[in-house]
Design a protein around this motif. Structure first.
Motif, PDB file in Angstrom:
ATOM      1  N   LEU A 161      35.485  41.413  31.768  1.00  0.00           N
ATOM      2  CA  LEU A 161      36.916  41.135  31.797  1.00  0.00           C
ATOM      3  C   LEU A 161      37.693  42.427  32.052  1.00  0.00           C
ATOM      4  CD1 LEU A 161      37.165  38.754  28.702  1.00  0.00           C
ATOM      5  CD2 LEU A 161      37.038  38.101  31.125  1.00  0.00           C
ATOM      6  N   TRP A 162      38.864  42.285  32.661  1.00  0.00           N
ATOM      7  CA  TRP A 162      39.790  43.409  32.871  1.00  0.00           C
ATOM      8  C   TRP A 162      39.138  44.555  33.642  1.00  0.00           C
ATOM      9  CZ3 TRP A 162      44.284  41.411  31.830  1.00  0.00           C
ATOM     10  CH2 TRP A 162      44.412  40.513  30.768  1.00  0.00           C
ATOM     11  N   LEU A 197      40.233  37.837  33.782  1.00  0.00           N
ATOM     12  CA  LEU A 197      41.112  38.180  32.675  1.00  0.00           C
ATOM     13  C   LEU A 197      40.989  37.122  31.584  1.00  0.00           C
ATOM     14  CD1 LEU A 197      44.378  38.737  34.797  1.00  0.00           C
ATOM     15  CD2 LEU A 197      42.434  40.300  34.542  1.00  0.00           C
ATOM     16  N   HIS A 198      41.138  37.542  30.349  1.00  0.00           N
ATOM     17  CA  HIS A 198      41.254  36.604  29.242  1.00  0.00           C
ATOM     18  C   HIS A 198      41.924  37.350  28.104  1.00  0.00           C
ATOM     19  CE1 HIS A 198      39.220  33.128  26.772  1.00  0.00           C
ATOM     20  NE2 HIS A 198      40.528  33.123  26.707  1.00  0.00           N
ATOM     21  N   GLY A 199      43.026  36.832  27.653  1.00  0.00           N
ATOM     22  CA  GLY A 199      43.777  37.516  26.614  1.00  0.00           C
ATOM     23  C   GLY A 199      44.973  38.239  27.204  1.00  0.00           C
ATOM     24  N   GLU A 200      45.451  39.217  26.495  1.00  0.00           N
ATOM     25  CA  GLU A 200      46.660  39.929  26.915  1.00  0.00           C
ATOM     26  C   GLU A 200      46.298  41.349  27.320  1.00  0.00           C
ATOM     27  OE1 GLU A 200      49.713  40.320  23.884  1.00  0.00           O
ATOM     28  OE2 GLU A 200      51.284  40.330  25.415  1.00  0.00           O
ATOM     29  N   PHE A 201      46.898  41.825  28.402  1.00  0.00           N
ATOM     30  CA  PHE A 201      46.670  43.190  28.866  1.00  0.00           C
ATOM     31  C   PHE A 201      47.669  44.112  28.155  1.00  0.00           C
ATOM     32  CE2 PHE A 201      46.349  46.327  32.526  1.00  0.00           C
ATOM     33  CZ  PHE A 201      45.026  46.635  32.281  1.00  0.00           C
ATOM     34  N   CYS A 203      53.222  42.529  31.944  1.00  0.00           N
ATOM     35  CA  CYS A 203      52.045  42.451  31.076  1.00  0.00           C
ATOM     36  C   CYS A 203      51.331  41.137  31.346  1.00  0.00           C
ATOM     37  CB  CYS A 203      52.461  42.540  29.608  1.00  0.00           C
ATOM     38  SG  CYS A 203      51.045  42.458  28.481  1.00  0.00           S
ATOM     39  N   LEU A 251      48.855  38.027  31.012  1.00  0.00           N
ATOM     40  CA  LEU A 251      48.375  37.274  29.854  1.00  0.00           C
ATOM     41  C   LEU A 251      47.643  36.041  30.369  1.00  0.00           C
ATOM     42  CD1 LEU A 251      48.497  36.438  26.775  1.00  0.00           C
ATOM     43  CD2 LEU A 251      50.680  35.343  27.328  1.00  0.00           C
ATOM     44  N   ASP A 281      45.583  32.757  28.779  1.00  0.00           N
ATOM     45  CA  ASP A 281      45.137  32.025  27.591  1.00  0.00           C
ATOM     46  C   ASP A 281      43.740  31.448  27.766  1.00  0.00           C
ATOM     47  OD1 ASP A 281      47.426  32.510  26.101  1.00  0.00           O
ATOM     48  OD2 ASP A 281      48.476  30.789  26.957  1.00  0.00           O
ATOM     49  N   GLU A 282      43.324  31.326  29.024  1.00  0.00           N
ATOM     50  CA  GLU A 282      41.949  30.917  29.320  1.00  0.00           C
ATOM     51  C   GLU A 282      41.385  31.942  30.291  1.00  0.00           C
ATOM     52  OE1 GLU A 282      41.770  27.528  32.289  1.00  0.00           O
ATOM     53  OE2 GLU A 282      43.911  27.463  31.810  1.00  0.00           O
ATOM     54  N   GLU A 283      40.068  31.931  30.506  1.00  0.00           N
ATOM     55  CA  GLU A 283      39.529  32.889  31.465  1.00  0.00           C
ATOM     56  C   GLU A 283      40.079  32.581  32.851  1.00  0.00           C
ATOM     57  OE1 GLU A 283      35.510  34.436  31.143  1.00  0.00           O
ATOM     58  OE2 GLU A 283      35.321  34.283  33.327  1.00  0.00           O
TER      59      GLU A 283
END
Lengths: 124, 124
Positions: free
Chosen positions: B20-21, B39-43, B88, B90, B92-94
């Motif tokens: 991820l990221w 991505l998954h979650g918040e950067f 930023c 974000l 919520d799922e992959e």
């Protein structure tokens, strides 16, 4: 006052025009443009001396004829034609593509001719 | 002798990594790069002073948080974050995205920090 930012929906933009071989600018990034186009049939052999050119197929199938052989792109596939490399797009069925290249890049490159057409900005 | 040119299949490239990221460069156009990332979650909140940044969602859903509000991108939607604009990402799922920006653009822009990571070139 700036407008609320909205995404560009590729399918919606494609639904908004039916012309073939006419590039529609849907986003600008620095001095580059994201353009959409619908193709059917064969274009003209040409090259771009000053820039590489990116093709990404959205639907249909695009054959990029090169002097060394063909590159066939299905949806979700992309290819960069290097600057100076002669190429001729060919679509046996109606095909939608996304292009990425510097602002002002002409569709027929060095070849000119009746299919030459500047990209048009489409409203968001 | 040059290799036979082959297209970049986005789905195949995405299947080739799970980090991820972490931006993977899959094509180069002039001094710009096409990159893929999961991505998954918040950067982290950051901006790029010198360049706009293009996000195109391939799968999942990406929220680009801006100080003025959020832009939500579904698959097939793209958005250009203008230079200097704080944002930023974000998810919520992959979510899989395609990025387009100048070579050398760092993922965290002006913010730096532990998530800073240069793009990696993936082999074709």
């Amino acid at each position: 006052m700036p407008r609320k930012p909205v995404p560009v929906n590729i399918a919606e933009k494609l639904a908004g025009f039916s012309e073939l071989w006419s590039q529609k600018t849907v986003a600008v990034l620095n001095d580059y443009e994201v353009k959409l186009a619908k193709l059917h049939g064969e274009f003209v052999w040409h090259s771009h001396e000053d820039t590489d050119e990116l093709f990404l197929v959205i639907s249909g199938r695009l054959t990029i004829q090169l002097r060394d052989g063909d590159v066939v792109l299905d949806p979700g596939e992309l290819f960069v034609v290097p600057r100076g490399v002669e190429h001729c797009p060919l679509a046996d069925e109606e095909t939608a593509i996304l292009l990425f290249e510097p602002t002002g890049t002409m569709n027929t490159g060095d070849a000119g001719g009746p299919m030459t057409k500047a990209a048009e900005l489409v409203s968001s």
